[in-house]
Design a protein around this motif. Structure first.
Motif, PDB file in Angstrom:
ATOM      1  N   MET A  46      31.934  74.801  62.716  1.00  0.00           N
ATOM      2  CA  MET A  46      33.055  75.557  62.175  1.00  0.00           C
ATOM      3  C   MET A  46      32.599  76.377  60.963  1.00  0.00           C
ATOM      4  SD  MET A  46      35.226  74.538  64.344  1.00  0.00           S
ATOM      5  CE  MET A  46      37.013  74.393  64.169  1.00  0.00           C
ATOM      6  N   ASP A  47      31.339  76.151  60.567  1.00  0.00           N
ATOM      7  CA  ASP A  47      30.805  76.796  59.370  1.00  0.00           C
ATOM      8  C   ASP A  47      29.728  77.805  59.785  1.00  0.00           C
ATOM      9  OD1 ASP A  47      29.459  77.514  57.073  1.00  0.00           O
ATOM     10  OD2 ASP A  47      29.437  75.494  56.219  1.00  0.00           O
ATOM     11  N   CYS A  48      30.118  79.062  59.789  1.00  0.00           N
ATOM     12  CA  CYS A  48      29.241  80.110  60.320  1.00  0.00           C
ATOM     13  C   CYS A  48      27.926  80.211  59.547  1.00  0.00           C
ATOM     14  CB  CYS A  48      29.987  81.447  60.281  1.00  0.00           C
ATOM     15  SG  CYS A  48      29.243  82.709  61.313  1.00  0.00           S
ATOM     16  N   ILE A  49      28.033  80.070  58.246  1.00  0.00           N
ATOM     17  CA  ILE A  49      26.835  80.185  57.406  1.00  0.00           C
ATOM     18  C   ILE A  49      25.871  79.047  57.711  1.00  0.00           C
ATOM     19  CG2 ILE A  49      26.027  80.120  55.003  1.00  0.00           C
ATOM     20  CD1 ILE A  49      28.974  81.400  54.457  1.00  0.00           C
ATOM     21  N   ALA A  50      26.414  77.830  57.852  1.00  0.00           N
ATOM     22  CA  ALA A  50      25.571  76.669  58.172  1.00  0.00           C
ATOM     23  C   ALA A  50      24.916  76.848  59.552  1.00  0.00           C
ATOM     24  CB  ALA A  50      26.407  75.395  58.150  1.00  0.00           C
ATOM     25  N   VAL A  51      25.648  77.418  60.491  1.00  0.00           N
ATOM     26  CA  VAL A  51      25.093  77.632  61.833  1.00  0.00           C
ATOM     27  C   VAL A  51      23.914  78.598  61.749  1.00  0.00           C
ATOM     28  CG1 VAL A  51      25.523  78.604  64.139  1.00  0.00           C
ATOM     29  CG2 VAL A  51      27.242  77.124  63.067  1.00  0.00           C
ATOM     30  N   TYR A  52      24.135  79.698  61.048  1.00  0.00           N
ATOM     31  CA  TYR A  52      23.040  80.668  60.889  1.00  0.00           C
ATOM     32  C   TYR A  52      21.823  80.009  60.242  1.00  0.00           C
ATOM     33  CZ  TYR A  52      20.298  84.555  59.133  1.00  0.00           C
ATOM     34  OH  TYR A  52      19.263  85.413  58.856  1.00  0.00           O
ATOM     35  N   GLN A  53      22.082  79.239  59.215  1.00  0.00           N
ATOM     36  CA  GLN A  53      20.972  78.611  58.477  1.00  0.00           C
ATOM     37  C   GLN A  53      20.232  77.560  59.309  1.00  0.00           C
ATOM     38  OE1 GLN A  53      22.917  77.281  54.897  1.00  0.00           O
ATOM     39  NE2 GLN A  53      22.827  79.313  53.951  1.00  0.00           N
ATOM     40  N   ARG A  84      37.685  73.400  70.460  1.00  0.00           N
ATOM     41  CA  ARG A  84      38.421  74.374  71.272  1.00  0.00           C
ATOM     42  C   ARG A  84      39.866  74.378  70.800  1.00  0.00           C
ATOM     43  NH1 ARG A  84      39.290  72.577  77.085  1.00  0.00           N
ATOM     44  NH2 ARG A  84      41.437  72.399  76.375  1.00  0.00           N
ATOM     45  N   LEU A  85      40.228  75.372  70.015  1.00  0.00           N
ATOM     46  CA  LEU A  85      41.569  75.390  69.419  1.00  0.00           C
ATOM     47  C   LEU A  85      42.653  75.714  70.441  1.00  0.00           C
ATOM     48  CD1 LEU A  85      40.785  77.230  66.054  1.00  0.00           C
ATOM     49  CD2 LEU A  85      41.399  74.823  66.318  1.00  0.00           C
ATOM     50  N   LEU A 134      44.733  68.103  67.229  1.00  0.00           N
ATOM     51  CA  LEU A 134      44.703  69.563  67.146  1.00  0.00           C
ATOM     52  C   LEU A 134      45.059  70.024  65.724  1.00  0.00           C
ATOM     53  CD1 LEU A 134      44.473  72.362  68.500  1.00  0.00           C
ATOM     54  CD2 LEU A 134      46.844  72.126  69.243  1.00  0.00           C
ATOM     55  N   GLU A 135      46.096  69.393  65.163  1.00  0.00           N
ATOM     56  CA  GLU A 135      46.531  69.781  63.811  1.00  0.00           C
ATOM     57  C   GLU A 135      45.424  69.583  62.778  1.00  0.00           C
ATOM     58  OE1 GLU A 135      50.036  67.416  63.443  1.00  0.00           O
ATOM     59  OE2 GLU A 135      51.305  68.904  64.479  1.00  0.00           O
ATOM     60  N   GLU A 136      44.692  68.482  62.940  1.00  0.00           N
ATOM     61  CA  GLU A 136      43.583  68.211  62.028  1.00  0.00           C
ATOM     62  C   GLU A 136      42.513  69.297  62.106  1.00  0.00           C
ATOM     63  OE1 GLU A 136      43.132  65.934  59.528  1.00  0.00           O
ATOM     64  OE2 GLU A 136      45.277  65.705  59.993  1.00  0.00           O
ATOM     65  N   TRP A 137      42.201  69.702  63.326  1.00  0.00           N
ATOM     66  CA  TRP A 137      41.143  70.706  63.523  1.00  0.00           C
ATOM     67  C   TRP A 137      41.579  72.106  63.094  1.00  0.00           C
ATOM     68  CZ3 TRP A 137      36.049  70.353  64.350  1.00  0.00           C
ATOM     69  CH2 TRP A 137      35.527  69.123  64.801  1.00  0.00           C
ATOM     70  N   LYS A 143      43.099  72.789  60.578  1.00  0.00           N
ATOM     71  CA  LYS A 143      42.792  72.869  59.140  1.00  0.00           C
ATOM     72  C   LYS A 143      41.345  73.322  58.896  1.00  0.00           C
ATOM     73  CE  LYS A 143      45.928  69.100  57.958  1.00  0.00           C
ATOM     74  NZ  LYS A 143      45.873  67.626  57.862  1.00  0.00           N
ATOM     75  N   LYS A 144      40.501  73.108  59.900  1.00  0.00           N
ATOM     76  CA  LYS A 144      39.085  73.493  59.743  1.00  0.00           C
ATOM     77  C   LYS A 144      38.766  74.801  60.460  1.00  0.00           C
ATOM     78  CE  LYS A 144      38.050  68.644  60.322  1.00  0.00           C
ATOM     79  NZ  LYS A 144      37.426  67.712  61.231  1.00  0.00           N
ATOM     80  N   ASP A 145      39.778  75.570  60.756  1.00  0.00           N
ATOM     81  CA  ASP A 145      39.573  76.856  61.446  1.00  0.00           C
ATOM     82  C   ASP A 145      38.421  77.636  60.799  1.00  0.00           C
ATOM     83  OD1 ASP A 145      39.772  79.651  62.120  1.00  0.00           O
ATOM     84  OD2 ASP A 145      41.766  79.225  62.928  1.00  0.00           O
TER      85      ASP A 145
END
Lengths: 341, 325
Positions: free
Chosen positions: A226-233, A257-258, A276-279, A281-283
């Motif tokens: 969910m963290d684009c920067i972490a994925v890139y890194q 999968r939202l 789903l509600e929990e996730w 929050k991590k959009d």
């Protein structure tokens, strides 16, 4: 489109904590947002009866955009899977093309109306054509890796799938073969929690896809998808290493999968609402926005402006694409074989 | 003067082609050591990393060939026995066959999958199968099954040159059984043509692979009895040479189709439908198919194997009956 305010030029210098420049961060947000807004508009068109089918990547934009940005555009190959709109946008697909693809229009560069939407493929962008049969692309990527190694071309292949696909034989065969031959292939698994209705526990007895790599002698990593920067890194060093001959790498991005599986699916039948509600929050979009805002990389107005730009682009793309020509009925007979040149 | 067996024709052609074009590479099980039928003998020593042993995984062999062909190389894959190709069925039929179609020709796959097929070698259920009908059913893949060394050579070259996936079937019974003087031998170069191998006026036999030789032998026997059989070698099973099929059926008015594949859903049904639809008025007798019985595999024991397979005697008997109709 006229800008309402003058914004300063983005620096291309790498910001230490991010390993990315301002310009790259803006591109990142733009592509994630474009993917999401396109998917939203696609679903709206589906509900209006204008598009028969939508399969989307909402919740996986960070994983897709972060991974694709680690590649050399136009040089490296990608063998993606059907949720990877974000990957395609980073590699050059336009919003208009995405809409042509949704509507199966004649000029859709992916398949000219011959495939269901989201079955990508573009030779000039080095995006490998794919089918609905999951994980077959892992072997195609392996074959491209083998070919590149035989020709001594310094390219990398990134192939992706959902975690559901990792139960199929081709997944294991591809890992095995690329490890034996130390091929420059990045296996990128977007673990979105579900294979249609089946949650992870029904798909595999181990908690992580990445755990499987050890059995094949492949290096692996897990990352917050969910963290684009972490994925890139995470993906970038693996790509660089593969390019230097370091062999394949398996990366599992834990995302979510939202949305339902597709426009034909009702996820309330099997997915706990609370989960789903929990996730939500991590959009990944919210996460990215608050980080760069809090860190003072971009003022809020800049991000709002990107939002506006994207919305306008999506609106234009949908309207434009609907006016484009459909394939002719007889086009069904074309290109069964390639003629000898 | 060069006389060659089928296997010698295959091996020497692979060698020549690899010397000509460095994009060609071979991948398959045991190919570095020459393969179980010795089709790649000596090639690893000569071409090094362009001859690649694969793990025992047919989906890999085909899927990896797809990727490499997409990249621009010219893979020639070997599936050790046709009986084992089916774990690569998905890669061939869901992917390779439609690569060009689904990209409107932007992407295409110049790849060959070679594989030994057919029975009569005491191979039992998994070393004897006829697999051609499954794959010939699939538009987008070409299926070739030659019978003579010179055609093996010319059609293997044509298959490698073709920008589409080609399944190249090598009947294992004739690998060393059939020899031919290569110089001046007829050699088909198009993956779309059948050949009238023997001229005749009383009836027409259609066959391919080992059965082509058995049919020629039966025709010889019958000529001693005053029955003149035309024998057509189909050579390429997809796309079928409809023109030659129809012309040869019309020429005699009586048709016998022979294959060692089982009867139901075999290629005999398709050929007979083409003739029934487009040459009905020319027929003097019902179309006759001679094929293996509808049992799942070829049985192992020689008594049952002989019973299962069509052969020269059964073909002669069927042709005799047809001539008398």
């Amino acid at each position: 489109m006229t800008a309402t305010r003058t914004r300063r030029t983005r620096s291309r210098e790498t910001i230490e904590d991010y390993l990315l420049s301002e310009q790259q961060l803006e591109d990142m947000y733009y592509h994630m947002l474009l993917a999401r807004r396109l998917n939203e508009r696609m679903l709206a068109l589906n509900r209006q009866g204008r598009a028969p089918f939508v399969i989307a990547g909402a919740g996986q934009e960070a994983a897709q955009v972060g991974a694709a940005m680690a590649l050399k555009k136009g040089e490296d190959y990608v063998a993606p899977y059907y949720r990877d709109l974000g990957v395609n946008l980073v590699l050059g697909m336009t919003a208009r093309e995405a809409m042509l693809n949704l509507l199966g229009k004649r000029d859709d560069p992916n398949s000219h109306g011959k495939q269901m939407p989201s079955h990508w493929g573009n030779v000039s962008r080095r995006i490998v054509t794919q089918s609905s049969v999951v994980t077959t692309q892992f072997l195609h990527a392996t074959g491209i890796g083998l070919a590149a190694k035989l020709r001594k071309d310094p390219i990398v292949v990134l192939t992706s799938c959902g975690e559901g696909s990792t139960s199929k034989g081709d997944f294991h065969e591809a890992l095995n073969f690329s490890a034996i031959h130390k091929l420059p292939v990045i296996f990128f698994v977007e673990n979105n929690g579900y294979a249609i209705t089946e949650s992870n526990e029904k798909e595999m007895p181990v908690p992580n896809v990445a755990d499987r790599a050890r059995g094949y002698g492949i290096q692996s990593a897990m990352v917050d998808g969910m963290d684009c920067i972490a994925v890139y890194q995470t993906v970038r060093p693996a790509v660089d290493q593969a390019r230097r001959g370091g062999g394949p790498f398996l990366i599992e991005a834990k995302c979510y999968r939202l949305w339902p599986h597709s426009s034909d699916d009702d996820d309330s039948r099997y997915r706990p609402k609370k989960e789903l509600e929990e996730w939500i929050k991590k959009d990944p979009l919210t996460l990215f926005r608050s980080r760069v805002e809090d860190d003072g990389i971009f003022p809020r107005e800049d991000l709002d402006e990107i939002e506006k730009r994207v919305e306008e682009e999506v609106r234009d793309a949908a309207q434009w694409a609907m006016m484009q020509p459909d394939p002719l009925p007889e086009d069904a007979l074309t290109y069964v074989y390639r003629e000898l040149s | 003067m060069t006389t060659m067996t089928v296997i010698e024709a295959v091996r020497s052609t692979l060698d020549e082609e690899m010397a000509r074009d460095d994009r060609i590479f071979i991948i398959g099980e045991d190919v570095e050591a020459g393969g179980v039928f010795r089709a790649t003998d000596g090639l690893h020593a000569k071409y090094n990393d362009r001859v690649i042993d694969s793990p025992l995984a047919e989906s890999s062999i085909i899927g990896i060939s797809i990727g490499a062909a997409h990249y621009g190389l010219r893979p020639v894959a070997e599936i050790q026995f046709a009986d084992f190709i089916h774990s690569g069925f998905d890669q061939l039929c869901s992917e390779a066959s439609r690569w060009c179609y689904r990209t409107n020709g932007d992407a295409y796959l110049p790849m060959v999958v070679r594989t030994p097929w057919g029975g009569g070698v005491h191979g039992g259920q998994h070393h004897s199968q006829s697999i051609e009908a499954y794959y010939a059913h699939m538009p987008g893949i070409k299926v070739v099954a030659p019978a003579f060394p010179a055609d093996f050579r010319s059609l293997l070259k044509a298959s490698i040159a073709d920008p589409n996936p080609v399944l190249f079937l090598e009947h294992k019974r004739i690998y060393r059984l059939i020899k031919q003087e290569m110089e001046g031998a007829p050699a088909e170069t198009q993956l779309s043509r059948a050949r009238v191998t023997r001229k005749g006026t009383d009836l027409t036999i259609f066959a391919y692979g080992f059965m082509l030789h058995e049919s020629l032998n039966a025709a010889e026997t019958l000529s001693g009895e005053g029955v003149d059989c035309m024998v057509v070698d189909l050579l390429t099973l997809n796309p079928l040479d409809k023109e030659t099929v129809l012309e040869s059926a019309k020429a005699t008015g009586k048709v016998l189709i022979v294959h060692e594949d089982t009867l139901t859903g075999g290629l005999g049904g398709e050929i007979s439908a083409i003739i029934a639809e487009e040459a009905f008025e020319y027929l003097d007798a019902p179309i006759k198919r001679l094929a293996a019985p509808d049992v799942p595999p070829m049985p192992y024991h020689h008594a049952m194997e002989d019973f299962f397979m069509p052969n020269r005697e059964k073909i002669a008997a069927a042709a005799r009956a047809l001539a008398a109709y």
